[in-house]
Design a protein around this motif. Structure first.
Motif, PDB file in Angstrom:
ATOM      1  N   GLU A   1      27.042 -81.939  -8.326  1.00  0.00           N
ATOM      2  CA  GLU A   1      25.691 -82.110  -7.427  1.00  0.00           C
ATOM      3  C   GLU A   1      25.077 -80.833  -7.627  1.00  0.00           C
ATOM      4  O   GLU A   1      23.682 -80.716  -7.697  1.00  0.00           O
ATOM      5  CB  GLU A   1      25.920 -82.627  -5.973  1.00  0.00           C
ATOM      6  N   GLN A   2      25.620 -79.820  -7.486  1.00  0.00           N
ATOM      7  CA  GLN A   2      25.008 -78.409  -7.423  1.00  0.00           C
ATOM      8  C   GLN A   2      24.317 -78.122  -8.681  1.00  0.00           C
ATOM      9  O   GLN A   2      23.292 -77.465  -8.798  1.00  0.00           O
ATOM     10  CB  GLN A   2      26.013 -77.453  -7.053  1.00  0.00           C
ATOM     11  N   THR A   3      25.062 -78.323  -9.827  1.00  0.00           N
ATOM     12  CA  THR A   3      24.506 -77.789 -11.168  1.00  0.00           C
ATOM     13  C   THR A   3      23.494 -78.950 -11.849  1.00  0.00           C
ATOM     14  O   THR A   3      22.728 -78.528 -12.738  1.00  0.00           O
ATOM     15  CB  THR A   3      25.632 -77.660 -11.869  1.00  0.00           C
ATOM     16  N   GLY A   4      23.929 -80.264 -11.415  1.00  0.00           N
ATOM     17  CA  GLY A   4      23.205 -81.304 -12.273  1.00  0.00           C
ATOM     18  C   GLY A   4      23.869 -81.700 -13.408  1.00  0.00           C
ATOM     19  O   GLY A   4      23.210 -82.291 -14.171  1.00  0.00           O
TER      20      GLY A   4
END
Length: 393
Positions: free
Chosen positions: A355-358
């Motif tokens: 979720e944080q890095t995509g």
């Protein structure tokens, strides 16, 4: 030694209670006379049952001979209730043990201000600190510290007393060659060298649930007072306190926060009349008049330079993670982005990293696997990861 085998035989007769053994000794005078008495004579003993008489008809001495051989091999002594060295303080309780197995040097307990220190096994750092401090202060102030050597409060109090160079007595619910708990094996050795270990159970006896309440009567019976350091609502330490009161001993307790589960028992004891203790002199002042040459206020109030638990709690300096020069590395963009997203101390879940890095799941898992192979990340339980390097951008 020949007479001792009859003491051991009597103490090991299955189905014969300690109270019955004491009654037999009062009636016959010695275990040897019990051994050679016929059933009709034994039935004249107060309170004895026919089942117990039947048990006493077993005259096989093989077990007694083996126990005596074990004692010789392990350098243990046997102290009987009829020996002059047997503490009168213990002899006068309701249910004194007929014999004790001894390792070390037994002090003249009747001439000492002995204090039993007890508490919960599942103690807090506060409880450990108090137990060590009070064990140290009691020993340094001239008292003998008596402990059950159980994990937690008991062991901490004994460590404190040993650090003060005092005499300690350890009373256990197993054979003296059986170290329970195992991590206390070195404590057993230290106490045997500086004081004495006692048990009413022969060598080789494993700990059993019913042994510990029986042991508690010896703890308090040897002592002038029992100190409860930390005890929840249901605790073996409270049984010791109750036994001490029944024996006419004084009871003291260490107060704790009113919302602390491990202090419920102590706070209730204080509410019901137990002496409140904040240092060892709170106890020893009660006996200073009886032992003016032995008890010292200055020593009792002295504290060790650093409590054992504090020394253990000191954080070791954390090693600095190796540096990684981002510009000189051959890592892919996915790998670098994941390293930047990871923390060196707080593990992150794979889902959070996605979720944080995509970055798509498949590429995240592939990159993490390669980073772990290169020892640039560390995997923890639950598929969580931390960064194992310091990034130099």
């Amino acid at each position: 030694m020949s007479a001792l085998k009859y003491w051991v035989w009597l103490s090991e007769c299955r189905g014969v209670s300690n109270q019955t053994r004491l009654a037999l000794l009062r009636h016959f005078g010695s275990p040897e006379d019990v051994f050679y008495a016929d059933a009709g004579e034994i039935l004249l003993t107060e309170g004895i049952t026919r089942e117990q008489v039947k048990a006493l008809e077993d005259h096989n001495l093989d077990k007694a001979d083996k126990i005596l051989a074990d004692c010789q091999r392990l350098s243990l002594r046997i102290l009987t209730i009829q020996d002059a060295e047997y503490p009168g303080r213990l002899q006068n309780i309701y249910d004194p043990p007929c014999l004790l197995y001894v390792k070390g040097r037994l002090p003249a307990i009747d001439e000492e201000a002995a204090v039993a220190v007890v508490g919960t096994r599942d103690c807090t750092p506060y409880g450990v600190a108090c137990a060590e401090k009070l064990g140290y202060g009691l020993a340094n102030g001239g008292a003998v510290v008596v402990s059950g050597l159980a994990k937690g409060i008991d062991a901490a109090a004994s460590r404190g007393a040993l650090r003060a160079g005092g005499v300690t007595v350890g009373v256990v619910g197993n054979g003296l060659d059986v170290h329970y708990p195992y991590e206390s094996r070195y404590l057993y050795e230290d106490i045997a060298a500086a004081g004495v270990l006692l048990s009413e159970y022969p060598p080789g006896t494993e700990p059993a649930k019913n042994h510990f309440p029986a042991r508690n009567r010896i703890l308090s019976g040897l002592s002038l007072a029992a100190l409860v350091v930390e005890a929840p609502e249901r605790s073996g330490a409270l049984i010791t306190a109750e036994t001490a009161l029944e024996q006419g001993r004084d009871v003291f307790a260490v107060p704790g926060p009113i919302d602390a589960p491990n202090s419920v028992g102590c706070n209730r004891l204080i509410r019901d009349g137990a002496g409140l203790v904040s240092d060892a002199w709170d106890i020893l002042r009660e006996y200073a008049g009886r032992f003016p040459e032995k008890l010292k206020q200055d020593g009792a109030k002295e504290q060790p330079a650093a409590l054992g638990y504090q020394a253990r709690q000191k954080a070791e300096p954390k090693p600095v993670p190796p540096s990684l020069d981002v510009h000189k590395s051959s890592l892919t963009d996915d790998q670098l982005n994941l390293l930047r997203a990871l923390d060196a101390e707080e593990p992150a879940l794979v889902d959070d990293l996605i979720e944080q890095t995509g970055i798509p799941t498949r590429r995240v898992l592939s990159a993490l696997t390669l980073l772990e192979i290169e020892q640039l990340v560390t995997q923890h339980s639950g598929k969580r990861y931390t960064r194992a390097v310091t990034l130099c951008e």
